[in-house]
Motif scaffolding. Structure first.
Motif, short mmCIF file in Angstrom:
data_model
loop_
_atom_site.label_atom_id
_atom_site.label_comp_id
_atom_site.label_asym_id
_atom_site.label_seq_id
_atom_site.Cartn_x
_atom_site.Cartn_y
_atom_site.Cartn_z
N MET A 165 1.10 5.15 3.78
CA MET A 165 2.32 4.78 4.49
C MET A 165 2.43 5.48 5.84
SD MET A 165 3.57 2.38 2.84
CE MET A 165 5.04 2.22 3.82
N THR A 166 1.86 6.65 5.97
CA THR A 166 1.85 7.33 7.27
C THR A 166 1.08 6.49 8.28
OG1 THR A 166 2.11 9.51 6.26
CG2 THR A 166 1.12 9.43 8.48
N VAL A 167 -0.07 5.99 7.87
CA VAL A 167 -0.87 5.14 8.75
C VAL A 167 -0.13 3.83 9.03
CG1 VAL A 167 -3.02 3.82 8.92
CG2 VAL A 167 -3.06 6.16 8.03
N LEU A 168 0.38 3.20 7.98
CA LEU A 168 1.06 1.91 8.14
C LEU A 168 2.34 2.03 8.98
CD1 LEU A 168 0.58 0.27 4.63
CD2 LEU A 168 -0.64 -0.23 6.77
N SER A 169 3.06 3.11 8.83
CA SER A 169 4.29 3.25 9.62
C SER A 169 3.97 3.34 11.11
CB SER A 169 5.12 4.45 9.16
OG SER A 169 4.44 5.66 9.36
N GLU A 170 2.89 3.99 11.46
CA GLU A 170 2.46 4.04 12.87
C GLU A 170 2.08 2.64 13.36
OE1 GLU A 170 2.14 6.85 14.98
OE2 GLU A 170 3.12 8.07 13.44
N LEU A 171 1.34 1.91 12.53
CA LEU A 171 0.94 0.55 12.91
C LEU A 171 2.14 -0.37 13.05
CD1 LEU A 171 -2.19 0.08 10.61
CD2 LEU A 171 -2.17 0.27 13.10
N GLU B 107 12.92 8.63 -2.36
CA GLU B 107 11.80 9.56 -2.32
C GLU B 107 10.58 9.00 -1.59
OE1 GLU B 107 8.58 11.50 -5.44
OE2 GLU B 107 10.52 10.83 -6.21
N LEU B 108 10.33 7.71 -1.74
CA LEU B 108 9.05 7.16 -1.33
C LEU B 108 9.05 6.34 -0.04
CD1 LEU B 108 8.02 6.04 -4.91
CD2 LEU B 108 7.03 7.95 -3.62
N VAL B 109 10.20 5.92 0.45
CA VAL B 109 10.20 4.97 1.56
C VAL B 109 10.82 5.48 2.87
CG1 VAL B 109 10.91 2.66 2.26
CG2 VAL B 109 10.12 3.05 -0.08
N PRO B 110 12.01 6.06 2.87
CA PRO B 110 12.68 6.36 4.15
C PRO B 110 11.89 7.15 5.19
CG PRO B 110 14.25 6.54 2.38
CD PRO B 110 12.89 6.36 1.74
N PRO B 111 11.11 8.15 4.82
CA PRO B 111 10.40 8.86 5.89
C PRO B 111 9.48 7.93 6.69
CG PRO B 111 10.20 10.06 3.82
CD PRO B 111 10.84 8.74 3.50
N HIS B 112 8.90 6.97 6.01
CA HIS B 112 7.95 6.07 6.66
C HIS B 112 8.68 4.99 7.46
CE1 HIS B 112 5.16 8.34 4.33
NE2 HIS B 112 5.78 7.98 3.22
N THR B 113 9.77 4.49 6.90
CA THR B 113 10.58 3.52 7.63
C THR B 113 11.14 4.17 8.89
OG1 THR B 113 11.16 2.40 5.57
CG2 THR B 113 12.57 1.98 7.47
N LYS B 114 11.65 5.38 8.74
CA LYS B 114 12.21 6.09 9.89
C LYS B 114 11.16 6.28 10.97
CE LYS B 114 15.89 8.52 7.47
NZ LYS B 114 16.39 9.80 6.96
N ARG B 115 9.94 6.59 10.58
CA ARG B 115 8.88 6.81 11.57
C ARG B 115 8.57 5.52 12.32
NH1 ARG B 115 7.11 8.82 15.74
NH2 ARG B 115 4.87 8.79 16.04
N ALA B 116 8.44 4.41 11.61
CA ALA B 116 8.16 3.13 12.26
C ALA B 116 9.29 2.78 13.23
CB ALA B 116 7.99 2.03 11.22
#
Length: 177
Positions: free
Chosen positions: A16-22, A55-64
């Motif tokens: 998700m770290t990679v995908l959020s950047e993409l 737990e699993l989604v917001p950090p990645h959504t926030k990054r995107a």
């Protein structure tokens, strides 16, 4: 994917770290190409419990969305079957939260909060109903918000493939009236 989330959370977060950047950079590119607003679709978010989502989604959504925010245009987040997580979705750094048809629009707005615009929430299947029924459903939504600022009329998901262009045009014309 849900099995990966549960069984290998470290792998999930790395992916998700990679995908959020993409995703963030893809949204940014859409704005650079002329988009006046950007929407992050998470059509499967509703399969998670509120605790798992938190737990699993917001950090990645926030990054995107943080990356996309550099465009300076309104940001929208949309998911389906998200009545149980709307309050969490509104904290991701968006201006607008998209709402599907599975929750009353005013109830959704209570959960999201008054500082956000809300987009939705006509059941897409209404496009398959006779015109008078489709328009009655649209009118019910418009009447419920009574011109409240921040409502963007929309379907609660995509246009069904068997919807006619005539139905879509009638709906658009009705809402614009």
């Amino acid at each position: 994917v849900k099995a990966l989330m549960m069984s290998e959370p470290d792998t999930w977060h790395a992916l998700m770290t990679v995908l959020s950047e993409l995703v963030g950079n893809s949204l940014l590119a859409q704005a650079a190409a002329g988009a006046d607003a950007l929407q992050l679709f998470d059509s499967w978010a509703g399969i998670l419990s509120p605790a798992d989502y938190a737990e699993l989604v917001p950090p990645h959504t926030k990054r995107a969305l943080e990356i996309a925010s550099a465009a300076g245009v309104p940001l929208i987040q949309f998911g389906t079957d998200t009545a149980g997580i709307l309050d969490l979705m509104s904290t991701a750094g968006v201006d607008v939260v998209g709402v599907d048809w599975r929750i009353d629009l005013l109830r959704a707005w209570e959960l999201i909060g008054p500082d956000y615009a809300v987009q939705g929430n006509l059941d897409p299947a209404a496009l398959l109903a006779p015109p008078e029924q489709m328009l009655a459903r649209a009118k019910s939504i418009l009447d419920s918000v009574a011109g409240r600022p921040g409502h963007i009329f929309n379907l609660g998901h995509g246009v069904p493939p068997n919807a006619t262009e005539d139905s879509v045009a009638r709906l658009v014309d009705f809402v614009h009236e």
